[in-house]
Enzyme design. Structure first.
Site, PDB file in Angstrom:
ATOM      1  N   LYS A 179       0.854  -1.191   0.000  1.00  0.00           N
ATOM      2  CA  LYS A 179       0.000   0.000   0.000  1.00  0.00           C
ATOM      3  C   LYS A 179       0.891   1.242   0.000  1.00  0.00           C
ATOM      4  CE  LYS A 179      -1.943   3.329   2.663  1.00  0.00           C
ATOM      5  NZ  LYS A 179      -1.995   4.261   1.592  1.00  0.00           N
ATOM      6  N   GLU A 211       9.782   2.290  10.628  1.00  0.00           N
ATOM      7  CA  GLU A 211      10.787   3.343  10.425  1.00  0.00           C
ATOM      8  C   GLU A 211      10.036   4.653  10.401  1.00  0.00           C
ATOM      9  OE1 GLU A 211      13.869   3.336  10.656  1.00  0.00           O
ATOM     10  OE2 GLU A 211      14.251   1.186  10.597  1.00  0.00           O
ATOM     11  N   CYS A 269      13.653  11.712   6.068  1.00  0.00           N
ATOM     12  CA  CYS A 269      13.661  11.386   7.503  1.00  0.00           C
ATOM     13  C   CYS A 269      15.050  11.609   8.079  1.00  0.00           C
ATOM     14  CB  CYS A 269      13.208   9.951   7.708  1.00  0.00           C
ATOM     15  SG  CYS A 269      14.110   8.782   6.698  1.00  0.00           S
ATOM     16  N   GLU A 273       9.704  17.001  14.392  1.00  0.00           N
ATOM     17  CA  GLU A 273      10.013  16.866  12.968  1.00  0.00           C
ATOM     18  C   GLU A 273       9.073  17.764  12.161  1.00  0.00           C
ATOM     19  OE1 GLU A 273       8.821  13.330  10.764  1.00  0.00           O
ATOM     20  OE2 GLU A 273      10.888  13.181  10.055  1.00  0.00           O
TER      21      GLU A 273
HETATM   22  P1  NAP Z   1       2.229   8.947   7.213  1.00  0.00           P
HETATM   23  O1  NAP Z   1       1.215   9.972   7.080  1.00  0.00           O
HETATM   24  O2  NAP Z   1       2.453   8.319   8.555  1.00  0.00           O
HETATM   25  O3  NAP Z   1       1.845   7.821   6.149  1.00  0.00           O
HETATM   26  C1  NAP Z   1       2.649   6.695   5.920  1.00  0.00           C
HETATM   27  C2  NAP Z   1       1.804   5.600   5.311  1.00  0.00           C
HETATM   28  O4  NAP Z   1       0.869   5.122   6.295  1.00  0.00           O
HETATM   29  C3  NAP Z   1       0.973   6.074   4.123  1.00  0.00           C
HETATM   30  O5  NAP Z   1       0.912   5.062   3.155  1.00  0.00           O
HETATM   31  C4  NAP Z   1      -0.393   6.293   4.776  1.00  0.00           C
HETATM   32  O6  NAP Z   1      -1.447   6.219   3.865  1.00  0.00           O
HETATM   33  C5  NAP Z   1      -0.442   5.144   5.747  1.00  0.00           C
HETATM   34  N1  NAP Z   1      -1.430   5.279   6.818  1.00  0.00           N
HETATM   35  C6  NAP Z   1      -1.987   6.400   7.320  1.00  0.00           C
HETATM   36  N2  NAP Z   1      -2.865   6.094   8.299  1.00  0.00           N
HETATM   37  C7  NAP Z   1      -2.861   4.757   8.429  1.00  0.00           C
HETATM   38  C8  NAP Z   1      -3.562   3.830   9.265  1.00  0.00           C
HETATM   39  N3  NAP Z   1      -4.433   4.222  10.188  1.00  0.00           N
HETATM   40  N4  NAP Z   1      -3.308   2.530   9.121  1.00  0.00           N
HETATM   41  C9  NAP Z   1      -2.414   2.104   8.221  1.00  0.00           C
HETATM   42  N5  NAP Z   1      -1.747   2.922   7.377  1.00  0.00           N
HETATM   43  C10 NAP Z   1      -1.946   4.232   7.491  1.00  0.00           C
HETATM   44  O7  NAP Z   1       3.656   9.463   6.721  1.00  0.00           O
HETATM   45  P2  NAP Z   1       3.993  10.285   5.390  1.00  0.00           P
HETATM   46  O8  NAP Z   1       3.487  11.676   5.561  1.00  0.00           O
HETATM   47  O9  NAP Z   1       3.575   9.506   4.187  1.00  0.00           O
HETATM   48  O10 NAP Z   1       5.592  10.282   5.398  1.00  0.00           O
HETATM   49  C11 NAP Z   1       6.353  11.202   6.107  1.00  0.00           C
HETATM   50  C12 NAP Z   1       6.908  10.565   7.372  1.00  0.00           C
HETATM   51  O11 NAP Z   1       7.643   9.400   7.038  1.00  0.00           O
HETATM   52  C13 NAP Z   1       7.882  11.465   8.103  1.00  0.00           C
HETATM   53  O12 NAP Z   1       7.616  11.417   9.482  1.00  0.00           O
HETATM   54  C14 NAP Z   1       9.237  10.834   7.803  1.00  0.00           C
HETATM   55  O13 NAP Z   1      10.225  11.070   8.764  1.00  0.00           O
HETATM   56  C15 NAP Z   1       8.878   9.394   7.742  1.00  0.00           C
HETATM   57  N6  NAP Z   1       9.903   8.640   7.014  1.00  0.00           N
HETATM   58  C16 NAP Z   1      10.736   7.814   7.735  1.00  0.00           C
HETATM   59  C17 NAP Z   1      11.724   7.107   7.088  1.00  0.00           C
HETATM   60  C18 NAP Z   1      12.622   6.179   7.848  1.00  0.00           C
HETATM   61  O14 NAP Z   1      13.115   5.247   7.256  1.00  0.00           O
HETATM   62  N7  NAP Z   1      12.847   6.396   9.144  1.00  0.00           N
HETATM   63  C19 NAP Z   1      11.885   7.232   5.707  1.00  0.00           C
HETATM   64  C20 NAP Z   1      11.034   8.094   5.009  1.00  0.00           C
HETATM   65  C21 NAP Z   1      10.035   8.787   5.673  1.00  0.00           C
HETATM   66  P3  NAP Z   1      -2.038   7.522   3.130  1.00  0.00           P
HETATM   67  O15 NAP Z   1      -0.901   8.413   2.812  1.00  0.00           O
HETATM   68  O16 NAP Z   1      -2.678   6.979   1.960  1.00  0.00           O
HETATM   69  O17 NAP Z   1      -2.988   8.105   4.115  1.00  0.00           O
END
Ligand code: NAP
Length: 478
Positions: free
Chosen positions: A173, A248, A282, A380
């Site tokens: 997904k 992550e 990140c 962040e």
């Molecule tokens: P996010 O909003 O947490 O979303 C991540 C994924 O989770 C998306 O596919 C999202 O779907 C899905 N999701 C949302 N609500 C969910 C639920 N209740 N159940 C299951 N899945 C759900 O994060 P983002 O805005 O896409 O990405 C930014 C974040 O990623 C930042 O905090 C960044 O630091 C972190 N990141 C971490 C790393 C690492 O390796 N440490 C690498 C890259 C990014 P939808 O988008 O379709 O709602």
């Protein structure tokens, strides 16, 4: 217009229950395409298909898995310019950054093709006479992969490739912002000779598709990358039913600049680490911790270099900083600048919304002088915003670097072997950089952090086997 970016379920391309539009953050008048949004029922069909395919794929030969992954990697590498262009249009990275990410995704598949062959285990003598012990690794089963939008080719690659290499089946997904990249990857994977159901792509919301993956008893393991808030929900749901989980999450990565540093190199590291990829990494160097003796000189140089950065359309030659990926992210960046102002941080430059020939989410990189207790120095932001903190000396800088709930990556710029060695040992993070930006890592070594940044085994490199396999110990009496 027919839906361009479909779901891939049980070996077939499928429409969804609704249709969404993938925006182009550089040019809101030119969307990337429509995509099929699935619901929980379609997700369950994909999970069932993955469960049905799991026994066959688990028993496939290493040669078959090598061939499939090698073919996927080769095609990605051969088409990296075209895939990079799609990525740049959809996520807003500059074209060179996006092509680099596509190449990285190709290399990851190639690396894990090799891992399928390397497999291996251990044979030990038992403590009992006549008994032999074999330790082998087996696939976990069905892996649910939930990915963020900021590396829409590389992150799915570093989850899908090891999952398939180690004999698991996949339900993927992607984030809703990047269905085009997910589709392009699935299109390549769909032609690699995997059995139907071994790999499935399901687009849709986290609330529906994501939640269905988390709740299904047929999903044996979930690999998640995203925000801390979503990660906490993923952990709660998977722990409830005892599924294996790997998270992550975010970072607030410190880059320490000591008085003995090569100042030009330190400014390069800060500029690159904080602002490139629009700060949406990140591992971004979002906290610059600078020793007092060079603080003012460092800030002056960084300010000058930041002001000169070219913000523009992701595909334009010469653009150094692409647009922010979405309106929601732009609003989050702006709200943190306001929080910083209210907290009394000194706003040095940037943060303005910019107009360009095409309408997009353009924002100039922002630099602030802050105090360690400020929210903008602790939370962040995930945009082109960096704060500078002043340190009295090395020990103080190290304490500030570790004074965060996050623990993904930390960097130090110094010419002192003593301080570099001490920092590598005492930074409470998963990755440490010396005289390098905190962002920018190799594809063949472990990736991940500590504290609130990560949970579970590391991703990437040989260490990926910890998550994507389960260990079996067999005793034989002869
Ligand atoms: P996010 O909003 O947490 O979303 C991540 C994924 O989770 C998306 O596919 C999202 O779907 C899905 N999701 C949302 N609500 C969910 C639920 N209740 N159940 C299951 N899945 C759900 O994060 P983002 O805005 O896409 O990405 C930014 C974040 O990623 C930042 O905090 C960044 O630091 C972190 N990141 C971490 C790393 C690492 O390796 N440490 C690498 C890259 C990014 P939808 O988008 O379709 O709602």
């Amino acid at each position: 217009m027919s839906t361009r970016f479909k779901n891939f379920i049980n070996g077939r391309w499928d429409t969804g229950v609704t249709t969404g539009t993938s925006e182009n953050p550089s040019d809101l008048g030119q969307p990337v395409g429509d995509y099929a949004r699935a619901d929980a029922h379609q997700t369950e069909m994909a999970i069932r298909a993955a469960a049905d395919a799991a026994p066959q794929w688990a028993l496939s030969t290493p040669q078959r898995r090598f061939d499939a992954l090698d073919q996927i990697g080769a095609e990605i590498l051969a088409r990296k310019d075209e895939l990079g262009e799609l990525l740049a249009r959809e996520e807003g990275k500059t074209l060179p950054e996006a092509v680099g990410e596509a190449a990285r995704a190709g290399n990851i598949f190639k690396f894990f093709a090799g891992e399928a062959l390397r497999g291996g285990g251990e044979k030990l003598a038992s403590v009992r006479p006549g008994v032999e012990v074999d330790i082998t690794r087996e696939p976990v089963g069905v892996v649910g992969i939930i990915a963020p939008w900021n590396f829409p080719l590389a992150i799915p690659a570093w989850k899908i490739a090891p999952a398939l290499a180690h004999g698991n089946t996949v339900v993927f997904k992607p984030a809703e912002l990047v269905p085009g990249c997910a589709w392009a990857l699935a299109d390549i994977i769909s032609r690699a000779g995997l059995p139907a159901g071994a790999f499935n792509l399901v687009n849709g919301s986290g609330r529906q598709v994501g939640q269905a993956i988390l709740d299904s008893e047929l999903v044996d393991a979930v690999s998640f990358t995203g925000s801390q808030a979503t990660g906490a929900a993923v952990l709660a749901a998977t722990s409830k039913r005892g599924a294996k989980v790997q998270l992550e999450m975010g970072g607030k990565n410190p880059l320490v600049v000591l008085a003995d540093a090569d100042l030009d190199l330190a400014v390069d590291c800060a500029l690159q680490g904080a602002f490139f990829s629009t700060g949406q990494r990140c591992t971004a160097s979002s906290r610059l911790i600078v020793e007092a003796a060079v603080h003012d000189a460092f800030v002056a140089k960084l300010r000058e270099r930041t002001r000169a950065l070219k913000v523009g359309h992701a595909l334009d030659k010469g653009t150094q900083i692409g647009p922010v990926a979405s309106r929601a992210q732009l609003e989050q960046n702006q709200s943190y600048l306001e929080i910083g102002r209210q907290e009394g941080a000194e706003h040095l430059l940037g943060g303005e919304q910019l107009e360009r020939p095409t309408m997009g989410h353009y924002m100039s990189p922002a630099l602030l002088l802050a105090k360690p207790e400020h929210r903008i120095a602790r939370e962040e932001i995930f945009g082109p915003v960096a704060v500078v903190l002043k340190a009295d000396g090395y020990e103080h800088a190290l304490a500030l670097a570790n004074d965060t709930p996050f623990g993904l990556c930390a960097g130090i710029c110094t010419t002192s072997l003593k301080h570099a060695t001490h920092f590598k040992r005492h930074a409470k993070v998963g990755m440490v950089m010396v005289n390098l930006p905190t962002a920018g890592v190799d594809f063949h070594v472990p990736f991940g952090g500590r504290k609130s940044s990560s949970h579970g085994p590391r991703e990437q490199g040989r260490y990926a086997a910890e998550f994507y396999t389960t260990v079996k110990t067999a005793y034989t009496f002869t």
